[in-house]
Structure formats: C-alpha cells, structure tokens
Write a protein that holds these residues in place. Structure first.
Motif, PDB file in Angstrom:
ATOM      1  N   ALA A   1       0.847  -1.354   0.134  1.00  0.00           N
ATOM      2  CA  ALA A   1      -0.106   0.047  -0.004  1.00  0.00           C
ATOM      3  C   ALA A   1       0.774   1.418  -0.020  1.00  0.00           C
ATOM      4  CB  ALA A   1      -0.919  -0.022   1.089  1.00  0.00           C
ATOM      5  N   LEU A   2       1.898   1.164   0.683  1.00  0.00           N
ATOM      6  CA  LEU A   2       2.876   2.396   0.848  1.00  0.00           C
ATOM      7  C   LEU A   2       3.570   2.572  -0.589  1.00  0.00           C
ATOM      8  CD1 LEU A   2       4.592   4.511   2.284  1.00  0.00           C
ATOM      9  CD2 LEU A   2       6.082   2.752   2.963  1.00  0.00           C
ATOM     10  N   ALA A   3       3.965   1.400  -1.387  1.00  0.00           N
ATOM     11  CA  ALA A   3       4.366   1.821  -2.317  1.00  0.00           C
ATOM     12  C   ALA A   3       3.379   2.059  -3.571  1.00  0.00           C
ATOM     13  CB  ALA A   3       4.871   0.337  -3.111  1.00  0.00           C
ATOM     14  N   ALA A   4       2.177   1.770  -3.391  1.00  0.00           N
ATOM     15  CA  ALA A   4       1.188   2.422  -4.259  1.00  0.00           C
ATOM     16  C   ALA A   4       0.903   3.724  -4.282  1.00  0.00           C
ATOM     17  CB  ALA A   4      -0.026   1.410  -4.113  1.00  0.00           C
ATOM     18  N   VAL A   5       0.737   4.148  -2.856  1.00  0.00           N
ATOM     19  CA  VAL A   5       0.802   5.701  -2.462  1.00  0.00           C
ATOM     20  C   VAL A   5       1.782   6.372  -2.950  1.00  0.00           C
ATOM     21  CG1 VAL A   5       0.228   7.192  -0.548  1.00  0.00           C
ATOM     22  CG2 VAL A   5      -1.076   5.233  -0.762  1.00  0.00           C
ATOM     23  N   ALA A   6       3.052   5.923  -2.760  1.00  0.00           N
ATOM     24  CA  ALA A   6       4.146   6.762  -3.270  1.00  0.00           C
ATOM     25  C   ALA A   6       4.157   6.890  -4.669  1.00  0.00           C
ATOM     26  CB  ALA A   6       5.596   5.827  -2.750  1.00  0.00           C
ATOM     27  N   VAL A   7       3.901   5.934  -5.469  1.00  0.00           N
ATOM     28  CA  VAL A   7       3.847   6.005  -7.082  1.00  0.00           C
ATOM     29  C   VAL A   7       2.762   7.085  -7.274  1.00  0.00           C
ATOM     30  CG1 VAL A   7       3.497   4.800  -9.014  1.00  0.00           C
ATOM     31  CG2 VAL A   7       4.849   3.640  -7.580  1.00  0.00           C
ATOM     32  N   ALA A   8       1.542   6.836  -6.750  1.00  0.00           N
ATOM     33  CA  ALA A   8       0.282   7.766  -7.053  1.00  0.00           C
ATOM     34  C   ALA A   8       0.780   9.293  -6.546  1.00  0.00           C
ATOM     35  CB  ALA A   8      -0.566   7.451  -5.933  1.00  0.00           C
ATOM     36  N   ALA A   9       1.588   9.501  -5.567  1.00  0.00           N
ATOM     37  CA  ALA A   9       1.914  10.767  -5.332  1.00  0.00           C
ATOM     38  C   ALA A   9       2.908  11.691  -6.417  1.00  0.00           C
ATOM     39  CB  ALA A   9       2.625  11.074  -4.002  1.00  0.00           C
ATOM     40  N   ALA A  10       3.815  10.660  -6.781  1.00  0.00           N
ATOM     41  CA  ALA A  10       4.670  11.076  -7.922  1.00  0.00           C
ATOM     42  C   ALA A  10       4.068  11.343  -9.014  1.00  0.00           C
ATOM     43  CB  ALA A  10       5.959   9.957  -7.879  1.00  0.00           C
ATOM     44  N   ALA A  11       3.383  10.030  -9.522  1.00  0.00           N
ATOM     45  CA  ALA A  11       2.256  10.246 -10.677  1.00  0.00           C
ATOM     46  C   ALA A  11       1.699  11.594 -10.908  1.00  0.00           C
ATOM     47  CB  ALA A  11       1.878   8.999 -10.894  1.00  0.00           C
ATOM     48  N   THR A  12       0.826  11.798  -9.909  1.00  0.00           N
ATOM     49  CA  THR A  12      -0.159  12.934 -10.005  1.00  0.00           C
ATOM     50  C   THR A  12       0.893  14.154  -9.846  1.00  0.00           C
ATOM     51  OG1 THR A  12      -0.337  12.682  -7.420  1.00  0.00           O
ATOM     52  CG2 THR A  12      -2.117  11.810  -8.650  1.00  0.00           C
ATOM     53  N   GLY A  13       1.815  14.360  -9.205  1.00  0.00           N
ATOM     54  CA  GLY A  13       2.632  15.721  -9.070  1.00  0.00           C
ATOM     55  C   GLY A  13       3.347  15.829 -10.521  1.00  0.00           C
ATOM     56  N   VAL A  14       3.842  14.625 -11.176  1.00  0.00           N
ATOM     57  CA  VAL A  14       4.311  14.920 -12.690  1.00  0.00           C
ATOM     58  C   VAL A  14       3.161  15.293 -13.724  1.00  0.00           C
ATOM     59  CG1 VAL A  14       5.562  13.878 -14.440  1.00  0.00           C
ATOM     60  CG2 VAL A  14       6.380  13.504 -12.019  1.00  0.00           C
ATOM     61  N   ALA A  15       2.138  14.651 -13.505  1.00  0.00           N
ATOM     62  CA  ALA A  15       1.109  14.970 -14.404  1.00  0.00           C
ATOM     63  C   ALA A  15       0.603  16.384 -14.204  1.00  0.00           C
ATOM     64  CB  ALA A  15      -0.123  13.817 -13.916  1.00  0.00           C
ATOM     65  N   TRP A  16       0.513  16.984 -12.970  1.00  0.00           N
ATOM     66  CA  TRP A  16      -0.118  18.340 -12.943  1.00  0.00           C
ATOM     67  C   TRP A  16       0.985  19.047 -13.342  1.00  0.00           C
ATOM     68  CZ3 TRP A  16      -4.652  20.706 -11.672  1.00  0.00           C
ATOM     69  CH2 TRP A  16      -4.216  22.129 -11.357  1.00  0.00           C
ATOM     70  N   ALA A  17       2.405  18.921 -13.326  1.00  0.00           N
ATOM     71  CA  ALA A  17       3.159  19.878 -13.737  1.00  0.00           C
ATOM     72  C   ALA A  17       3.205  19.913 -15.248  1.00  0.00           C
ATOM     73  CB  ALA A  17       4.665  19.093 -13.260  1.00  0.00           C
ATOM     74  N   VAL A  18       3.043  18.696 -15.913  1.00  0.00           N
ATOM     75  CA  VAL A  18       3.166  18.669 -17.553  1.00  0.00           C
ATOM     76  C   VAL A  18       1.740  19.144 -18.181  1.00  0.00           C
ATOM     77  CG1 VAL A  18       4.928  17.133 -17.464  1.00  0.00           C
ATOM     78  CG2 VAL A  18       2.595  16.321 -17.649  1.00  0.00           C
ATOM     79  N   GLY A  19       0.679  19.593 -17.308  1.00  0.00           N
ATOM     80  CA  GLY A  19      -0.392  19.872 -17.789  1.00  0.00           C
ATOM     81  C   GLY A  19      -1.815  18.706 -17.830  1.00  0.00           C
TER      82      GLY A  19
END
Length: 353
Positions: free
Chosen positions: A86-104
């Motif tokens: 669960a920790l790994a999944a949340v860590a990936v989700a945090a990184a993915a949403t941050g990068v996705a927001w940054a690129v638009g």
C-alpha cells in the motif's frame, strides 16, 4: 553504465531506505509550508518540493527492484507486507499525480483537480511511511555512508531532479498544455474572461448575510472601537490583485473596497499593537502583521460587481501575496492584537463543520 545500474550497485539498501524516508519528510514539510507562501520570494520552497519528489523516483525504482522477488512470492509475505505494498502504491500515486499536474494533464475529478489528489495522497504517504518504518526499522550504519562516491551520487540525484523539474516546465510550454501558465506555486492561470470560482476552505458555507443587521466590529488594541455597517464602507479604492488558490488556479482581477489601513487609522491603533486578526461569521480567521494589514483591502466589489454570497458578501479580505484561503470571507470582526490569534490554527480546520 546506466544510472539505474549505478544506483543499484552502489547504494546500500539501508541508505536507500533512509534516503526515501528523508525525502518524503522533506517533500511533506515543503508541501505543507507551500500553502502559506504566495510571494515569489518563497519560490525556493516549491522548487525544493519538486526536487525532493523527483529525486525519490530513481530511489523508488532501486527499492522496488530489490523487494520485487519477495512481493511476488506469497510464501515470503509477513503481516506487514500488505502495508508495504500500500505504501508503494501511494508513493507512486503521489509522484505520478505531481508529474502529471506539472506537465498539464487534466482529469475530471468533480470539484477536485489533480493537484488536490496529489496533496491528498502526499498527506496519506506520511503516516503509512511511519508505520512501515516502525515495522521494518533498521538503523543506518557508518559503513552505509562512509564512501565519498555516495555524496557524489546524491549530488547527482539533486542536479538531475532539478534539471527534470525545469524540463517538465519546458515541455508544458512546448506542448501548450494548461500547465504552461503555471506560477511558481504550481497554480494554473484562469482565462481572462472566466469567472473566479467559488471555493471555501474546509466546510465554510454560512447562510447569506442580512445586510440590514450585519455589522463589522473593530476592536482590541485601539483607542476608538468601531461598529461598521454596510453603508459605512465607501468602496473608493480599486486595485488589480492576483488571487492564487490552493486548489490550483490563479487569476488577476479588479477588487474594489476600503483600505484596511484607513479603517485602522479611524480606530486609532495603539503603539503596542503588532498584528491584525480578520474574522469571518463562521469563526474562520487569519492574522496579518500590522504593516501588511494596512495594505490589505476590505473588498465589497469584484470586477465591477457587488460581491455575491459565494465570494464573501458583504465584505471579504483581499491580502496581496497571500494564498486564497487567507482571504477571509464574510468578515464580521477586525481585532488588533499584540500577537497572532492562536485560535486560527484550530478554526482553520473546524470552521463551518
């Protein structure tokens, strides 16, 4: 040799684990701090947050590569393995949403944005990591950090993360995505003709204010306490001010109202005063240093129109270089104090509930 192979060969497992812990802590601290930063002078907080988040990605890859075998083999599981997954999944989700927001990237999430989702999973990451650390604690050893190449590798990680952050901004501009208009805070610009969204912090949603009975009191460390009604606020000052909302948007609009400094002068601020607390009918409040408060506006109009209820009728605070949640709506009291109102740290989470 690839960066992936270099990290996998050179970084001791315990160092990777503790590095991830430190980076999550740094990302969480800068993320929370960023809510209070609206002036460009604080841009380093957001840059540090981005670098910490991006620096985690190669370390997560090394970590996942190391534990993949144990995860695939159900016989190797123990009672903490589901938590680790669960920790790994949340860590990936945090990184993915941050990068996705940054690129638009734009994803329909109702009243939410990807930035809101990024904040939510980022907050969730912290308690999960602490529980995981308690279950799998292994102290860092001197042997894990004594080699000079480790320092060089971490310096390389920081540089690479900084370059990646700049590249994401360049990519958004090149592709002309919504993120091309991002401020240093990460917020995206609203169209010039768009209405300013109605947003409220936590659950603030009072009944509409009755202008016939509404008053705004001015008290505390003043010589002449005031009680102002709607007709006492002559909106003669108009300013174009940028509103940057923590929901992920910003807009420059014309606000008209009364300079808060003029109200303070009319009340006669005492010499021992240092802070001004502006309070809403909901109990929500925020404090500003006296000099900054003098430059704020008690707004009655937005873009030439009288404020509606959603935007804080009859009066809302307009505080330049402050984030939107600090622009108190439905103002009913202004209190001059020696120190900030400590209750703001409670009301900010419970007002309106």
């Amino acid at each position: 040799m690839s960066v992936r192979a270099l990290l996998a060969r050179s970084l001791p497992p315990r160092l990777v684990d503790w590095s991830l812990f430190a980076l999550v802590g740094l990302a969480a601290a800068t993320g929370l701090t960023s809510f209070w930063v609206g002036h460009p002078a604080g841009a380093a907080v957001f840059w540090t947050h981005a670098v910490a988040g991006l620096a985690m990605l190669p370390l997560l890859f090394v970590k996942f590569r190391r534990v993949a075998g144990r995860v695939r083999d159900r016989r190797a599981w123990d009672r903490t393995t589901p938590l680790s997954i669960a920790l790994a999944a949340v860590a990936v989700a945090a990184a993915a949403t941050g990068v996705a927001w940054a690129v638009g990237v734009t994803v329909p999430l109702g009243i939410w944005t990807l930035l809101n989702l990024h904040i939510l999973v980022g907050i969730l990451l912290v308690p999960l990591l602490l529980v995981h650390l308690r279950a799998r604690y292994r102290p860092l050893r001197r042997a894990d950090v004594r080699e000079r190449r480790v320092a060089l590798q971490y310096a390389g990680l920081v540089v690479a993360a900084g370059i990646t952050s700049a590249c994401l901004r360049w990519l958004a501009a090149r592709l002309r995505t919504p993120a091309a208009t991002r401020r240093f805070t990460g917020s995206r610009a609203l169209d010039a003709e768009s209405d300013v969204p109605v947003t409220s912090w936590v659950a603030d949603d009072p009944d509409p204010v009755d202008p016939a009975t509404w008053t705004c009191s001015v008290g505390g460390l003043v010589a002449r306490p005031l009680e102002l009604g709607v007709d006492d606020l002559d909106p003669t000052v108009e300013r174009r001010v940028l509103l940057d909302c923590t929901s992920g948007w910003y807009a420059e609009r014309d606000w008209r109202g009364v300079r808060l400094g003029d109200v303070l002068d009319a009340a006669g601020v005492r010499e021992d005063a240092a802070w001004v607390t502006v309070r809403s009918v909901t109990g929500y409040r925020w404090s500003l240093p006296l000099d900054e408060a003098r430059d704020a506006l008690l707004a009655t109009h937005l873009s030439g129109e009288r404020l509606d209820h959603g935007h804080g009728y009859p009066v809302r605070l307009v505080a330049p270089d402050r984030r939107g949640f600090q622009w108190v709506k439905w103002v009913e009291r202004i209190e001059i104090r020696r120190r900030p109102d400590p209750r703001q740290w409670v009301e900010i989470f419970v007002s309106g509930l």
